[in-house]
Write an enzyme that holds these catalytic residues in place. Structure first.
Site, PDB file in Angstrom:
ATOM      1  N   ARG A  46      35.641  90.118  64.671  1.00 54.70           N
ATOM      2  CA  ARG A  46      34.566  91.075  64.394  1.00 54.70           C
ATOM      3  C   ARG A  46      35.187  92.361  63.855  1.00 54.70           C
ATOM      4  O   ARG A  46      34.701  92.953  62.898  1.00 54.70           O
ATOM      5  CB  ARG A  46      33.722  91.367  65.644  1.00 54.70           C
ATOM      6  N   TYR A  98      14.342  98.287  46.002  1.00 56.00           N
ATOM      7  CA  TYR A  98      14.295  96.963  46.599  1.00 56.00           C
ATOM      8  C   TYR A  98      13.367  96.980  47.819  1.00 56.00           C
ATOM      9  O   TYR A  98      13.497  97.851  48.686  1.00 56.00           O
ATOM     10  CB  TYR A  98      15.718  96.560  47.006  1.00 56.00           C
ATOM     11  N   ASP A 170      22.942 102.218  45.586  1.00 51.91           N
ATOM     12  CA  ASP A 170      22.842 100.752  45.600  1.00 51.91           C
ATOM     13  C   ASP A 170      23.177 100.272  44.188  1.00 51.91           C
ATOM     14  O   ASP A 170      22.394 100.459  43.260  1.00 51.91           O
ATOM     15  CB  ASP A 170      21.420 100.352  46.020  1.00 51.91           C
ATOM     16  N   LYS A 195      24.151  88.809  45.268  1.00 52.29           N
ATOM     17  CA  LYS A 195      23.660  88.748  43.892  1.00 52.29           C
ATOM     18  C   LYS A 195      24.837  88.520  42.928  1.00 52.29           C
ATOM     19  O   LYS A 195      25.447  87.487  42.970  1.00 52.29           O
ATOM     20  CB  LYS A 195      22.873  90.029  43.576  1.00 52.29           C
TER      21      LYS A 195
END
Ligand SMILES: *Cc1c(COP(=O)(O)O)cnc(C)c1O
Length: 379
Positions: A46, A98, A170, A195
């Site tokens: 982690r 978005y 972004d 993406k």
């Protein structure tokens, strides 16, 4: 080093244990320590995993940043940024963004006492009019989704610097191949690696890149404390995707240009939104801050009937009706019923997301086939 070289080699070392040319998938949760506190830099996956670490360094290299951090999704990366804030803090965000970003801001973080203002960023006047002593973050998405408006990152950075506010961008739509927000003065770059970075529609992942030591420390602290990390297999897939990012995006741009121009000549089509058109607001800024205009296109139909849009969506054969974008294959979507369904109708229509709006993620197939497909679907 230039972009293509950095995409393939940036931040990466060959595996010293074996000489493997590809970064191995370290499918392990923990690491044997030679003695108490004596380890090779990895204690628990982690906190840090070698495959993820390689990707984080590679991402920093292609965004001209010092630090990269990967998350289980783009939204988990956004979640990390907002967790840097405190109750009472305020955020000024792009209004045309978005749908999932809008949802996490409004539905998750507002109840923790963080206030969000959604404003037009065609210029910085609305940002400046919403600034106050509680403002801690300006959130920019450019090109915007789905209207493909362009926001001047450098101008936003001037305002954020002058007011001691963080600027996050972004950069999912543009990709680091076309636009590097850190070079334009942004403090943090965010990606949905799902993406274009992954590029093959086979992984969900998010990333943050920054230069500032203090911001990086906060990001890694939250990444480890909240634990929204990605797994090593997914990190491997995105590392492989990035190796061809420059080639893919070149073709996305070429195909996007041809299809955008094709659409403007169709009788059934009303408006076409693509950053490469001079008619697009802030096209001059796009020319300045981007190295190409990409393969994301939106368009509306004459008469603006939702049934007509559904008809087109049901008739395409190569374009696949699906959410998401940025893969090698072409996708078609209907923002009103798909990606932007979580935004109230009134707010949606104010920014231009009307019933007949259709969004294309133009893939890297042969463009003649894509044009034929749209032609038969429209007629
Ligand atoms: C998809 C997307 C996101 C969210 O990323 P996920 O990986 O789906 O969580 C954020 N911003 C933009 C612009 C996107 O396209």
């Amino acid at each position: 080093m230039k972009f293509g070289t950095r995409a393939i080699h940036g931040g990466l070392d060959y595996d010293s244990a074996t000489g493997a040319i590809m970064t191995p998938i370290y499918q392990t949760s923990t690491y044997i320590q030679e003695g108490v506190g004596n380890h090779k830099g990895y204690e628990y996956s982690r906190s840090l995993n070698p495959t993820r670490h390689a990707l984080e360094k590679n991402l920093a290299a292609i965004e001209n940043g010092k630090y990269g951090a990967c998350f289980g999704s783009g939204l988990a990366a956004i979640d990390c940024i907002i967790k840097m804030l405190n109750p009472g803090d305020e955020v000024i965000s792009t209004n045309d963004l978005y749908g999932g970003s809008y949802r996490i801001f409004k539905n998750i973080f507002e109840k923790y006492g963080i206030k969000f203002h959604f404003v037009s960023m065609d210029d910085t006047s609305e940002i400046e009019s919403h600034l106050n002593e509680n403002t801690k973050l300006i959130w920019v998405e450019t090109p915007t989704n789905p209207m493909m408006n362009i926001i001047d990152i450098e101008a936003c950075a001037k305002v954020s610097r002058a007011n001691n506010v963080m600027l996050a961008v972004d950069n999912t739509f543009a990709t680091p191949y076309l636009q590097n927000p850190l070079d334009l003065g942004a403090d943090i770059v965010m990606h949905s690696a799902t993406k274009y970075l992954g590029g093959h529609s086979d992984v969900v992942m998010g990333a943050l890149i920054c230069n500032d030591d203090k911001i990086a420390e906060e990001i890694y602290r939250i990444q480890n404390s909240s634990g929204a990390v990605c797994g090593p297999q997914d990190a491997f897939l995105v590392l492989r995707g990035i190796k061809t990012l420059h080639l893919r995006v070149q073709r996305h741009c070429e195909n996007g240009k041809e299809i955008a121009h094709f659409l403007t000549k169709q009788n059934k089509v009303d408006k076409v939104y693509w950053p490469g058109f001079e008619s697009q607001p802030n096209h001059e800024v796009a020319k300045k801050q981007m190295r190409g205009f990409g393969g994301m296109i939106s368009f509306t139909l004459k008469g603006n009937q939702i049934e007509d849009a559904h008809q087109v969506l049901s008739k395409v054969k190569i374009f696949a009706l699906a959410e998401s974008l940025g893969g090698v294959e072409s996708l078609i979507g209907h923002p009103v019923t798909m990606t932007h369904a979580s935004i109230p109708k009134k707010e949606r229509e104010e920014i231009g997301v009307v019933d007949s709006l259709i969004r294309l993620s133009v893939g890297i197939e042969d463009v003649d086939d894509l044009i034929k497909d749209l032609e038969q679907a429209l007629n």
